[in-house]
Design an enzyme around this catalytic site. Sequence first.
Site, PDB file in Angstrom:
ATOM      1  N   ASP A 144       5.517  -0.100   4.004  1.00 43.51           N
ATOM      2  CA  ASP A 144       4.299   0.274   4.701  1.00 43.51           C
ATOM      3  C   ASP A 144       4.650   0.778   6.108  1.00 43.51           C
ATOM      4  OD1 ASP A 144       1.386   0.254   5.238  1.00 43.51           O
ATOM      5  OD2 ASP A 144       1.904  -1.383   6.598  1.00 43.51           O
ATOM      6  N   ASP A 154       1.764   1.402   9.045  1.00 44.72           N
ATOM      7  CA  ASP A 154       0.875   0.782  10.042  1.00 44.72           C
ATOM      8  C   ASP A 154       0.994  -0.732  10.021  1.00 44.72           C
ATOM      9  OD1 ASP A 154       0.010   3.310  10.562  1.00 44.72           O
ATOM     10  OD2 ASP A 154      -1.927   3.114   9.592  1.00 44.72           O
ATOM     11  N   ASP A 168       2.737  -5.582   6.006  1.00 43.48           N
ATOM     12  CA  ASP A 168       2.122  -6.590   6.874  1.00 43.48           C
ATOM     13  C   ASP A 168       0.755  -7.051   6.391  1.00 43.48           C
ATOM     14  OD1 ASP A 168       1.119  -3.870   7.672  1.00 43.48           O
ATOM     15  OD2 ASP A 168      -0.168  -5.111   8.934  1.00 43.48           O
TER      16      ASP A 168
END
Length: 254
Positions: free
Chosen positions: A9, A11, A206
Site C-alpha cells: 500500500d 497512503d 496500514d
Amino acid sequence: MAYKGYLIDLDGTIYLGKEIIPAGKRFVEQLQQSDQPFLFVTNNTTKTPEAVAERLAKEFDLHVQPSTIYTASLATIDYMKEANKGNRVYVIGESGLVDLILAAGFVWDEEEPDYVVVGLDTEITYEKLVKATLAIRRGAEFIGTNPDKNIPTERGLLPGAGSMIALIETAVQRSPIMIGKPNAVIMNEAVKVLGLTKDEVIMVGDNYETDIQAGIKNGIDTLLVLSGFTQKEDVPNLPVPATYTVDSLDEWEI
C-alpha cells in the site's frame, strides 16, 4: 517466511499525506537493492501511475517505475472491459481516474452511460451526485472504485471515496460493484502482474479494513504496519489478525 513478492500500500504505509514515512522508504529501497519483485497496490484513484511515480521521486526521493504501481483506476478499467456491457461512462473522480478511463477507449456520457464510476473527488458537487444518481436509476451499472471511508493525511482522517459512494448508494438504494481493496478484482490482477501465486506474496499495509482484509479475503498473507489508519489499540479487537503486525517496517526482515 521468505516471500517472492510484495504487494504494498502507499497512503499511510510509504507516506502520510505530504510526509514520507522514513521506515517505508527504507523498506522499498531494501526491496530494490535485493531485486525483490514488488507492486504498489493502491486504492488512490486521483493520480495516474506515472503521476504517482513522479510524486514519489520529487517529493519523497523514492524512485520507482510506473509499472510498479497498480491503482484502483486500472483495476476498474480491467473490470469494465471484462464485463463488456458497453463503452459509455460517467465518472465522479479526478484525473487519475477520468483520464485513464477515457484513454482506454470509453466515451463520456452524462445522460445514458453504461457505467457510473464513483471514486474520490476533492471537487465534488451536488450536481455531480445528481447526474450519477439519475444515471444509475436509469439502469447504468454502479461501480465504486474503492471502499475507503477515510484517507489518512497530516491533517487527520479525511473523507474517502467510500464516503462518497455511500452517499450515492443511499440515494439509489443499490449497492455498487466495488473494485479496490479488499475486493478480489484488484488483488487477483495485482498477483498476475507480479507473475506469482497468492501463496508466494504478502500484502503490506496500514489499513486493516482494506489492506489486511484484502489479504484475508483473498488467501494472501498480510503484514500490518501501525503507521497510518489502524492504531495499536485497535489490534487486540481485530476479528481476524494479520499474519504479522509491526510498529514500523524497520522491524521487518526482507
